[in-house]
Design an enzyme around this catalytic site. Sequence first.
Site, PDB file in Angstrom:
ATOM      1  N   GLY A  76      29.739  -0.937 -12.618  1.00  0.00           N
ATOM      2  CA  GLY A  76      28.443  -0.362 -12.272  1.00  0.00           C
ATOM      3  C   GLY A  76      28.379   1.096 -12.659  1.00  0.00           C
ATOM      4  CB  ALA A 100      24.202  -4.372 -13.648  1.00  0.00           C
ATOM      5  CG  HIS A 132      19.037   8.743  -7.501  1.00  0.00           C
ATOM      6  ND1 HIS A 132      19.728   7.726  -6.889  1.00  0.00           N
ATOM      7  CD2 HIS A 132      18.351   8.169  -8.514  1.00  0.00           C
ATOM      8  CE1 HIS A 132      19.486   6.589  -7.516  1.00  0.00           C
ATOM      9  NE2 HIS A 132      18.650   6.831  -8.503  1.00  0.00           N
ATOM     10  CG  HIS A 133      22.863  11.277  -4.021  1.00  0.00           C
ATOM     11  ND1 HIS A 133      23.749  11.874  -4.886  1.00  0.00           N
ATOM     12  CD2 HIS A 133      23.024   9.939  -4.186  1.00  0.00           C
ATOM     13  CE1 HIS A 133      24.436  10.956  -5.534  1.00  0.00           C
ATOM     14  NE2 HIS A 133      24.012   9.765  -5.139  1.00  0.00           N
ATOM     15  CE  LYS A 136      22.249   8.291 -10.528  1.00  0.00           C
ATOM     16  NZ  LYS A 136      23.153   7.132 -10.523  1.00  0.00           N
ATOM     17  CB  THR A 143      18.055   2.506 -11.078  1.00  0.00           C
ATOM     18  OG1 THR A 143      19.354   2.213 -10.578  1.00  0.00           O
ATOM     19  CG2 THR A 143      17.059   1.511 -10.512  1.00  0.00           C
TER      20      THR A 143
END
Length: 228
Positions: A76, A100, A132-133, A136, A143
């Site tokens: 991932g 993914a 996002h946080h 990141k 995504t």
Amino acid sequence: MSVAVFIFGESGRMGQEVKSIVNDTKGLEFVGGYSAQNPDLNPQKKPDVVIDFSLPETRTQLVDFVKAQGCSLVSGTTGFKEDDFMALKELGQQTSVFWAANMSFGVYLMSQLTEILAKYQAFYEFHVEETHHVHKKDKPSGTAIIIENSAKKSTDQLKPTISHREGEVFGIHRFIASSKNENLEIKHEAHNRSLFAQGAVDVAQWVVNQSPGFYGMDDFFKKFQGKS
């Protein structure tokens, strides 16, 4: 017989979530992990599958380890370049490899709905917005790129993605269709990291039974559509 799991990126947030789920799941066994803090590539026993939530910089070690162990791989990790994907696809000639950018099943379903909505470009303008946080690193997120690519299957009128980095947000993604008179939005919001870790563990239990190949969410979801 239990499935032996080795974790790349064990000390990271996602690695710790995966480890917790593996330890709490009947039929799974944690047999070791690799991280910058623990660069030990000697598992307690031969793994059946590696679950990878590390960094692109460790791709060479990851591929070499999977080859040496002869096990499957679920990755991932985001931020891969074309040569990284080439290496994973080559690895898929020897064993079952799954990648993914997002292990959430809800995100996969969102991408399917996005492709449908984006067909109506005669009525709407489209853009993706993601939050996002602050930790990141990649922007836009992997995504967001999934959602962009789904939209681009149906429209050539997608505006640039808007990215936000705020607090400790786990992940919010929106696909927004706008017209003069209305907005229509498809939204996915992650409540915790366990969502992604559980998805990776579920996929790992599936991929160990697959033939050599390079797999993605489309392949995994066929079993829920009566196609495999």
